[in-house]
Design an enzyme around this catalytic site. Structure first.
Site, mmCIF file in Angstrom:
data_model
loop_
_atom_site.group_PDB
_atom_site.id
_atom_site.type_symbol
_atom_site.label_atom_id
_atom_site.label_comp_id
_atom_site.label_asym_id
_atom_site.label_seq_id
_atom_site.Cartn_x
_atom_site.Cartn_y
_atom_site.Cartn_z
ATOM 1 C CD GLN A 1 -6.878 -0.606 10.794
ATOM 2 O OE1 GLN A 1 -5.918 -0.253 10.104
ATOM 3 N NE2 GLN A 1 -7.954 0.115 10.976
ATOM 4 C CE1 TYR B 1 -10.612 9.128 -4.546
ATOM 5 C CE2 TYR B 1 -11.845 9.583 -2.546
ATOM 6 C CZ TYR B 1 -11.638 9.768 -3.891
ATOM 7 O OH TYR B 1 -12.487 10.606 -4.593
ATOM 8 C CG HIS C 1 -7.159 2.263 -0.961
ATOM 9 N ND1 HIS C 1 -6.752 2.261 0.347
ATOM 10 C CD2 HIS C 1 -6.389 1.340 -1.581
ATOM 11 C CE1 HIS C 1 -5.788 1.375 0.521
ATOM 12 N NE2 HIS C 1 -5.534 0.809 -0.647
ATOM 13 C CD GLN D 1 5.237 5.227 12.090
ATOM 14 O OE1 GLN D 1 5.785 4.568 12.979
ATOM 15 N NE2 GLN D 1 5.339 4.919 10.810
ATOM 16 C CD GLU E 1 -2.483 1.511 2.583
ATOM 17 O OE1 GLU E 1 -3.457 0.798 2.867
ATOM 18 O OE2 GLU E 1 -2.063 2.420 3.330
HETATM 19 P P1 FAD Z 1 -17.897 -0.003 6.660
HETATM 20 O O1 FAD Z 1 -17.666 -1.366 6.206
HETATM 21 O O2 FAD Z 1 -19.058 0.740 6.087
HETATM 22 O O3 FAD Z 1 -18.018 -0.033 8.259
HETATM 23 C C1 FAD Z 1 -18.009 1.177 9.021
HETATM 24 C C2 FAD Z 1 -18.686 0.927 10.383
HETATM 25 O O4 FAD Z 1 -20.094 0.758 10.189
HETATM 26 C C3 FAD Z 1 -18.207 -0.347 11.088
HETATM 27 O O5 FAD Z 1 -18.184 -0.080 12.470
HETATM 28 C C4 FAD Z 1 -19.294 -1.385 10.763
HETATM 29 O O6 FAD Z 1 -19.415 -2.354 11.785
HETATM 30 C C5 FAD Z 1 -20.535 -0.509 10.683
HETATM 31 N N1 FAD Z 1 -21.558 -0.973 9.730
HETATM 32 C C6 FAD Z 1 -21.338 -1.465 8.488
HETATM 33 N N2 FAD Z 1 -22.517 -1.740 7.888
HETATM 34 C C7 FAD Z 1 -23.491 -1.403 8.752
HETATM 35 C C8 FAD Z 1 -24.921 -1.446 8.727
HETATM 36 N N3 FAD Z 1 -25.581 -1.899 7.652
HETATM 37 N N4 FAD Z 1 -25.621 -1.009 9.819
HETATM 38 C C9 FAD Z 1 -24.956 -0.561 10.935
HETATM 39 N N5 FAD Z 1 -23.602 -0.496 11.015
HETATM 40 C C10 FAD Z 1 -22.881 -0.910 9.946
HETATM 41 N N6 FAD Z 1 -9.601 5.401 4.716
HETATM 42 C C11 FAD Z 1 -9.447 6.393 3.803
HETATM 43 O O7 FAD Z 1 -9.955 7.523 4.001
HETATM 44 N N7 FAD Z 1 -8.740 6.183 2.639
HETATM 45 C C12 FAD Z 1 -8.181 4.971 2.345
HETATM 46 O O8 FAD Z 1 -7.564 4.825 1.300
HETATM 47 C C13 FAD Z 1 -8.317 3.901 3.301
HETATM 48 N N8 FAD Z 1 -7.790 2.669 3.067
HETATM 49 C C14 FAD Z 1 -7.981 1.646 3.961
HETATM 50 C C15 FAD Z 1 -7.463 0.373 3.685
HETATM 51 C C16 FAD Z 1 -7.639 -0.679 4.568
HETATM 52 C C17 FAD Z 1 -7.086 -2.049 4.241
HETATM 53 C C18 FAD Z 1 -8.334 -0.471 5.800
HETATM 54 C C19 FAD Z 1 -8.493 -1.574 6.789
HETATM 55 C C20 FAD Z 1 -8.860 0.802 6.087
HETATM 56 C C21 FAD Z 1 -8.695 1.865 5.181
HETATM 57 N N9 FAD Z 1 -9.225 3.149 5.423
HETATM 58 C C22 FAD Z 1 -9.057 4.162 4.501
HETATM 59 C C23 FAD Z 1 -9.937 3.430 6.685
HETATM 60 C C24 FAD Z 1 -11.474 3.259 6.552
HETATM 61 O O9 FAD Z 1 -11.986 4.171 5.618
HETATM 62 C C25 FAD Z 1 -12.098 3.491 7.933
HETATM 63 O O10 FAD Z 1 -11.751 2.455 8.816
HETATM 64 C C26 FAD Z 1 -13.612 3.734 7.943
HETATM 65 O O11 FAD Z 1 -13.971 4.259 9.219
HETATM 66 C C27 FAD Z 1 -14.476 2.493 7.702
HETATM 67 O O12 FAD Z 1 -14.478 2.116 6.397
HETATM 68 P P2 FAD Z 1 -15.121 0.687 5.959
HETATM 69 O O13 FAD Z 1 -15.082 0.629 4.497
HETATM 70 O O14 FAD Z 1 -14.521 -0.385 6.743
HETATM 71 O O15 FAD Z 1 -16.644 0.951 6.458
#
Ligand code: FAD
Length: 296
Positions: A178, A53, A81, A214, A18
């Site tokens: 994560q 992103y 992303h 960090q 990444e």
């Molecule tokens: P979701 O899958 O939508 O989940 C978010 C929260 O909502 C979780 O607590 C989940 O339990 C809950 N949830 C999901 N669906 C529902 C539902 N139907 N009803 C109620 N609750 C629900 N961030 C960036 O800004 N840019 C990046 O490029 C980036 N890259 C990442 C790469 C990886 C590998 C990882 C692990 C994280 C990355 N992140 C990035 C961070 C990520 O955007 C955050 O962790 C964000 O808060 C959650 O994104 P998600 O897609 O996991 O969300």
């Protein structure tokens, strides 16, 4: 190459990285520096490089530039992303068309963090809705995020895994996790995924430690635990950058060895745009030799 094909060889773990678009890079020098590092990391035969992103698409132009160069100059599959929390359906459609024009085949679909200023767009509430949308309007292969210690907002790890399952049922081919420092979180997460009926590859995200401050910041932001022994070592040597870097390489190498011996389909490295630590780990692991098809 699409994600399904990349992860189709059960005998050879996939190496992926990444990177992030550098900040305040008006003259493009930092992007040049990033590609110097990526050229070093190319020696370890990565199959995929993902590009983060920025919140609200703040660095979309730089992301596109990096994606293009990974594909056309390094000849490695890029995976942008994408976050939907502050983006309208119209803008998502536009971005997907840009990716299509570039011949991109994969995307990591995310919700993104809720911005501190509360500026969210209500077109997509969760990553699952973005996955369903991308599946409907494009032929991209989709990856999603998973959280071995649970997402910071999740009520419980059980609920979090149920929502992860929803993302997979709606079209995700791979899960990238994560970062974590204790493999037992990952193993128990994979078990929970299996019991819930998730059968796509779960790829561990590995962060080599390079500095204590960090690390503390990142662990707090992502809500991941730092093992007491690691904290103790890093605090003791906090002024010795070289020691910490070497410790980070040794720690992550051991972590990866255990993950590989438990059959993970790949290792996804959070490079922080630097080659040094990841090169050290991959040299220690000697993956090319160990997993050469003839040795299996
Ligand atoms: P979701 O899958 O939508 O989940 C978010 C929260 O909502 C979780 O607590 C989940 O339990 C809950 N949830 C999901 N669906 C529902 C539902 N139907 N009803 C109620 N609750 C629900 N961030 C960036 O800004 N840019 C990046 O490029 C980036 N890259 C990442 C790469 C990886 C590998 C990882 C692990 C994280 C990355 N992140 C990035 C961070 C990520 O955007 C955050 O962790 C964000 O808060 C959650 O994104 P998600 O897609 O996991 O969300």
């Amino acid at each position: 190459m699409k994600l399904k094909e990349i992860y189709s060889n059960p005998n050879k773990p996939v190496i992926s990285y990444e990177v992030f678009p550098p900040k305040e890079d008006t003259d493009g020098e930092k992007i040049e520096a990033l590609f110097v590092e990526l050229n070093k990391l190319k020696n370890y035969n990565p199959s995929l490089i993902s590009v983060t992103y920025g919140a609200g698409g703040s660095n979309q132009n730089e992301s596109v530039e990096i994606i293009k160069r990974i594909k056309n100059n390094l000849h490695i599959t890029p995976m942008p992303h994408f976050t939907c929390v502050s983006t309208s359906e119209k803008d998502i459609k536009k971005y997907l068309a840009t990716l299509d024009n570039l011949g991109i085949e994969n995307i990591l679909a995310l919700r993104g963090d809720i911005p501190a200023d509360g500026n969210i767009c209500h077109d997509f509430r969760y990553a699952s809705e973005l996955v369903a949308y991308i599946k409907k309007v494009s032929s991209l292969s989709i990856a999603v995020a998973g959280y071995p210690e649970g997402h910071k907002e999740a009520i419980s790890l059980k609920d979090d895994v149920e929502f992860l399952k929803q993302k997979v049922e709606l079209g995700a081919d791979v899960i990238y996790t994560q970062l974590f420092f204790d493999n037992s979180f990952f193993f128990s997460f994979v078990e929970k995924c299996k019991l819930t009926g998730i059968s796509v590859p779960v790829i561990p995200g590995i962060l080599p430690v390079t500095g204590y401050k960090q690390l503390e910041k990142m662990a707090q932001m992502c809500k991941v635990k730092i093992p007491a022994k690691m904290t103790e070592t890093l605090q003791k040597h906090s002024e010795d950058k070289d020691y910490i870097k070497q410790y980070g390489i040794e720690y992550a190498s051991k972590q990866c060895e255990e993950l590989l011996s438990n059959g993970v389909k790949g290792l996804h490295f959070y490079t922080l745009n630097k080659a040094y630590s990841v090169s050290g780990i991959l040299s220690n692991l000697n993956i090319q030799e160990k997993y050469n098809e003839n040795n299996i």
